[in-house]
Design an enzyme around this catalytic site. Structure first.
Site, mmCIF file in Angstrom:
data_model
loop_
_atom_site.group_PDB
_atom_site.id
_atom_site.type_symbol
_atom_site.label_atom_id
_atom_site.label_comp_id
_atom_site.label_asym_id
_atom_site.label_seq_id
_atom_site.Cartn_x
_atom_site.Cartn_y
_atom_site.Cartn_z
ATOM 1 N N HIS A 196 0.851 -1.199 0.000
ATOM 2 C CA HIS A 196 0.000 0.000 0.000
ATOM 3 C C HIS A 196 0.885 1.247 0.000
ATOM 4 O O HIS A 196 1.585 1.477 -0.978
ATOM 5 C CB HIS A 196 -0.937 -0.081 1.214
ATOM 6 C CG HIS A 196 -2.022 0.948 1.269
ATOM 7 N ND1 HIS A 196 -2.388 1.751 0.229
ATOM 8 C CD2 HIS A 196 -2.858 1.285 2.282
ATOM 9 C CE1 HIS A 196 -3.387 2.542 0.585
ATOM 10 N NE2 HIS A 196 -3.693 2.295 1.830
ATOM 11 N N HIS A 200 -2.755 -2.276 -9.704
ATOM 12 C CA HIS A 200 -3.705 -1.614 -8.803
ATOM 13 C C HIS A 200 -4.995 -2.426 -8.767
ATOM 14 O O HIS A 200 -5.401 -2.998 -9.772
ATOM 15 C CB HIS A 200 -4.011 -0.201 -9.323
ATOM 16 C CG HIS A 200 -4.579 0.694 -8.274
ATOM 17 N ND1 HIS A 200 -5.903 0.693 -7.931
ATOM 18 C CD2 HIS A 200 -3.985 1.592 -7.466
ATOM 19 C CE1 HIS A 200 -6.109 1.573 -6.980
ATOM 20 N NE2 HIS A 200 -4.963 2.131 -6.670
ATOM 21 N N ASP A 232 2.675 5.244 -6.923
ATOM 22 C CA ASP A 232 3.946 5.108 -6.203
ATOM 23 C C ASP A 232 5.155 4.957 -7.110
ATOM 24 O O ASP A 232 6.290 4.973 -6.618
ATOM 25 C CB ASP A 232 3.860 3.896 -5.266
ATOM 26 C CG ASP A 232 2.874 4.153 -4.157
ATOM 27 O OD1 ASP A 232 1.874 3.424 -4.056
ATOM 28 O OD2 ASP A 232 3.081 5.131 -3.412
HETATM 29 C C1 SDX Z 1 -1.524 2.132 -3.440
HETATM 30 O O1 SDX Z 1 -6.254 0.913 -3.184
HETATM 31 C C2 SDX Z 1 -5.741 2.076 -3.465
HETATM 32 O O2 SDX Z 1 -6.402 2.965 -3.914
HETATM 33 C C3 SDX Z 1 -4.287 2.210 -3.086
HETATM 34 C C4 SDX Z 1 -3.620 3.501 -3.505
HETATM 35 C C5 SDX Z 1 -4.176 4.676 -2.784
HETATM 36 O O3 SDX Z 1 -4.059 5.800 -3.277
HETATM 37 O O4 SDX Z 1 -4.647 4.467 -1.629
HETATM 38 O O5 SDX Z 1 -3.775 3.687 -4.909
HETATM 39 C C6 SDX Z 1 -2.128 3.457 -3.188
HETATM 40 O O6 SDX Z 1 -1.494 1.322 -2.560
HETATM 41 C C7 SDX Z 1 -1.030 1.810 -4.830
HETATM 42 C C8 SDX Z 1 -0.496 0.358 -4.948
HETATM 43 C C9 SDX Z 1 0.949 0.349 -4.401
HETATM 44 N N1 SDX Z 1 1.434 -1.032 -4.320
HETATM 45 C C10 SDX Z 1 2.358 -1.512 -5.158
HETATM 46 O O7 SDX Z 1 2.817 -0.865 -6.118
HETATM 47 C C11 SDX Z 1 2.845 -2.916 -4.839
HETATM 48 C C12 SDX Z 1 2.880 -3.730 -6.125
HETATM 49 N N2 SDX Z 1 1.501 -3.908 -6.600
HETATM 50 C C13 SDX Z 1 0.874 -5.189 -6.274
HETATM 51 O O8 SDX Z 1 1.196 -5.717 -5.014
HETATM 52 C C14 SDX Z 1 -0.604 -5.222 -6.654
HETATM 53 O O9 SDX Z 1 -0.711 -4.745 -7.935
HETATM 54 C C15 SDX Z 1 -1.621 -4.533 -5.779
HETATM 55 C C16 SDX Z 1 -1.544 -4.973 -4.377
HETATM 56 C C17 SDX Z 1 -1.468 -3.044 -5.864
HETATM 57 C C18 SDX Z 1 -3.002 -4.903 -6.331
HETATM 58 O O10 SDX Z 1 -3.089 -6.251 -6.251
HETATM 59 P P1 SDX Z 1 -4.455 -7.044 -6.584
HETATM 60 O O11 SDX Z 1 -5.484 -6.154 -7.134
HETATM 61 O O12 SDX Z 1 -4.810 -7.851 -5.381
HETATM 62 O O13 SDX Z 1 -4.018 -7.945 -7.775
HETATM 63 P P2 SDX Z 1 -3.528 -9.415 -7.624
HETATM 64 O O14 SDX Z 1 -2.504 -9.514 -6.523
HETATM 65 O O15 SDX Z 1 -4.718 -10.302 -7.571
HETATM 66 O O16 SDX Z 1 -2.728 -9.637 -9.013
HETATM 67 C C19 SDX Z 1 -3.376 -10.109 -10.176
HETATM 68 C C20 SDX Z 1 -2.256 -10.708 -11.004
HETATM 69 C C21 SDX Z 1 -1.442 -11.754 -10.241
HETATM 70 O O17 SDX Z 1 -0.837 -12.605 -11.202
HETATM 71 P P3 SDX Z 1 -1.480 -14.092 -11.440
HETATM 72 O O18 SDX Z 1 -1.558 -14.737 -10.042
HETATM 73 O O19 SDX Z 1 -2.837 -13.828 -12.043
HETATM 74 O O20 SDX Z 1 -0.500 -14.773 -12.349
HETATM 75 O O21 SDX Z 1 -1.306 -9.680 -11.342
HETATM 76 C C22 SDX Z 1 -0.040 -9.973 -10.731
HETATM 77 C C23 SDX Z 1 -0.310 -10.962 -9.625
HETATM 78 O O22 SDX Z 1 0.845 -11.755 -9.364
HETATM 79 N N3 SDX Z 1 0.475 -8.716 -10.217
HETATM 80 C C24 SDX Z 1 1.739 -8.329 -10.338
HETATM 81 C C25 SDX Z 1 1.785 -7.066 -9.751
HETATM 82 N N4 SDX Z 1 0.586 -6.723 -9.283
HETATM 83 C C26 SDX Z 1 -0.233 -7.761 -9.573
HETATM 84 N N5 SDX Z 1 2.814 -8.942 -10.894
HETATM 85 C C27 SDX Z 1 3.965 -8.255 -10.839
HETATM 86 N N6 SDX Z 1 4.111 -7.031 -10.295
HETATM 87 C C28 SDX Z 1 3.040 -6.409 -9.740
HETATM 88 N N7 SDX Z 1 3.174 -5.213 -9.206
#
Ligand code: SDX
Length: 455
Positions: free
Chosen positions: A294, A333, A389
């Site tokens: 997050h 996201h 981010d």
């Molecule tokens: C913020 O919610 C908000 O509004 C948050 C925010 C705010 O202003 O409050 O916008 C701020 O928190 C932004 C997000 C910052 N976090 C990161 O950058 C960390 C990296 N991102 C991931 O951890 C992820 O994208 C999330 C947590 C942000 C979202 O995850 P989801 O929606 O739960 O998606 P998921 O984990 O179900 O992923 C779906 C697929 C998966 O692959 P498969 O299992 O289908 O093969 O996408 C992949 C994931 O492995 N995936 C990624 C990835 N994010 C998702 N693969 C590589 N790198 C990534 N960053």
């Protein structure tokens, strides 16, 4: 809370749906017809604002002892826990609006304190309202001298987010009047105090980590100018913030002010629903934001870019992501399945900051990652784009913030959003203490086994 007027786009989407059964008669029935094949019974559930009420499922039972149907939604990926009028996001179109105003216009024409007023009050302030708002917040920037004793108790290398979570919660012990959460005057005062004091707590935590004396607030400066002064003032009689950097920080604060039901805002609403004071609820929200998935992602992005080190190493790094070795921090996201509109604005702001401070070499690594990722099937298939981010940390690093301060720089502006959702939750007559259900998959009832019989 009076019934939430549907966002025009929700009504528009609903009316554009092709409804088979009613098409012939021309009348659209906003209902869901369900047949429970366990009993052959049929049910008709109303659809409002693009949703059914989960409690309407409880009538669907297969026998007199059945609790009734629930919906199962781990991490609430498709569950609306509240109705809100604060922030609208269209993840597919990359749209973000605070109280109907596009983030692009607010970023270009507003200030953080004006945006905070909008988010909290629902309308842009008149000049008189804005001046009064700024006056109150400016005169609530000091913290009780005893708070310094808490800060002095931390090790020199304590993470500033751990210090912020602790000191925000500690504020609740200095303002017992904050428990009067349904008193509008008290709520207003705690709002001034929290928005006014978050930068002071953050700056003091930073100064503690450097072993520097605390620099007290300077009421002659702007919100971000005062913050920069409390962070970086040394022997000069009066700190003069660089206007470009002051504006860049204010822009970043506008972009981070709210984002509907994200993890930390959901924590604010959930903890606040127990009717605890707003300081303890804000401490819980700050703790949620600390997580690397997050608000801690901006710190993780700079660590990731630094570890990659050069443009030439990016292709190998991307291959590792595709093998699942790690996540590409700053990408992806839960809601945006398009480019995060905030990331676009921050990327542009980065160039302005680098014009003043010199180009951050990690920018080239970030740009190469984006170039490759946006054309790579792994990321395209999963709709992974840069989020808020991905570039923000590069600006913070150029402003000479240590990476540990990056999530703190997220928490300061998000305080306005947390407080707006907190008060909206308290005023919503449909809300009560948050207490979700569960699907119990554990062992059936069984008798106690004496220890000598266990084996
Ligand atoms: C913020 O919610 C908000 O509004 C948050 C925010 C705010 O202003 O409050 O916008 C701020 O928190 C932004 C997000 C910052 N976090 C990161 O950058 C960390 C990296 N991102 C991931 O951890 C992820 O994208 C999330 C947590 C942000 C979202 O995850 P989801 O929606 O739960 O998606 P998921 O984990 O179900 O992923 C779906 C697929 C998966 O692959 P498969 O299992 O289908 O093969 O996408 C992949 C994931 O492995 N995936 C990624 C990835 N994010 C998702 N693969 C590589 N790198 C990534 N960053």
């Amino acid at each position: 809370m009076d019934p939430v007027k549907p966002h025009p786009r929700v009504e528009e989407a609903a009316s554009s749906l092709v409804t088979g059964g009613a098409e012939a008669t021309g009348a659209r029935r906003d209902t869901l017809s369900i047949t429970d094949n366990r009993t052959g019974k049929q049910y008709e559930l109303p659809i409002e604002h693009g949703a059914i009420r989960a409690n309407d499922l409880r009538q669907i039972r297969y026998g007199p002892d059945d609790f009734g149907l629930m919906s199962y939604d781990p991490a609430y990926t498709n569950t609306a826990a509240c109705a809100s009028r604060i922030t609208y996001i269209d993840g597919d179109k990359g749209i973000l609006e605070y109280r109907g105003y596009p983030i692009e216009e607010l970023a270009e024409r507003s200030t953080y304190l004006e945006t905070a007023y909008l988010i909290l009050h629902g309308e842009l302030p008149t000049r008189a309202q804005l001046e009064e708002w700024i006056w109150h917040i400016t005169h609530h920037t000091f913290i009780h001298e005893s708070i310094k004793k808490f800060l002095d108790g931390f090790h020199y290398d304590a993470h500033p987010m751990g210090m912020l979570v602790s000191t925000v919660a500690a504020l609740s012990t200095f303002y017992p009047d904050a428990k009067d959460i349904f008193n509008a005057q008290s709520r207003r005062k705690q709002t001034y105090r929290l928005i006014g004091k978050m930068p002071t707590l953050a700056a003091f935590a930073y100064r503690h980590s450097l072993g520097l004396p605390y620099a007290y607030p300077d009421n002659d400066l702007s919100y971000t100018g005062n913050f920069l002064s409390m962070l970086f003032k040394t022997t000069e009689a009066k700190f003069t913030p660089n206007p470009t950097l002051e504006r860049a920080l204010d822009l970043l604060f506008i972009l981070h002010a709210d984002h509907e039901q994200n993890c930390s805002t959901s924590a604010m609403r959930g903890v606040g629903s127990s009717h605890v004071d707003p300081y303890c609820a804000t401490a819980a929200a700050t703790a949620a934001l600390y997580g690397p998935l997050h608000g801690g992602a901006n710190e993780a992005v700079v660590r990731m870019l630094t570890e990659i080190g050069s443009v030439s190493k990016v292709p190998a790094f991307i291959k590792g992501i595709e093998k699942g070795e790690s996540k590409l921090m700053g990408f992806g996201h839960r809601v945006y399945k398009n480019y995060d509109p905030r990331a676009k604005i921050i990327k542009q702001a980065a160039y302005q900051v680098f014009d003043v401070l010199g180009r951050n070499p990690l920018l080239d690594v970030a740009l190469e990652i984006e170039r490759i990722a946006l054309s790579d099937e792994y990321f395209i298939k999963r709709k992974l784009y840069p989020n808020v981010d991905f570039y923000s940390g590069l600006i913070y690093q150029a402003l000479s913030f240590p990476s540990a301060m990056f999530p703190v720089l997220f928490a300061i502006p998000r305080t306005a959003g947390w407080l707006a959702h907190w008060q909206e939750m308290l005023d919503d007559q449909e809300q009560k203490i948050a207490r979700p259900r569960q699907l119990f998959l554990g062992p059936a009832r069984r008798g106690y086994v004496p220890i000598e019989q266990r084996g």
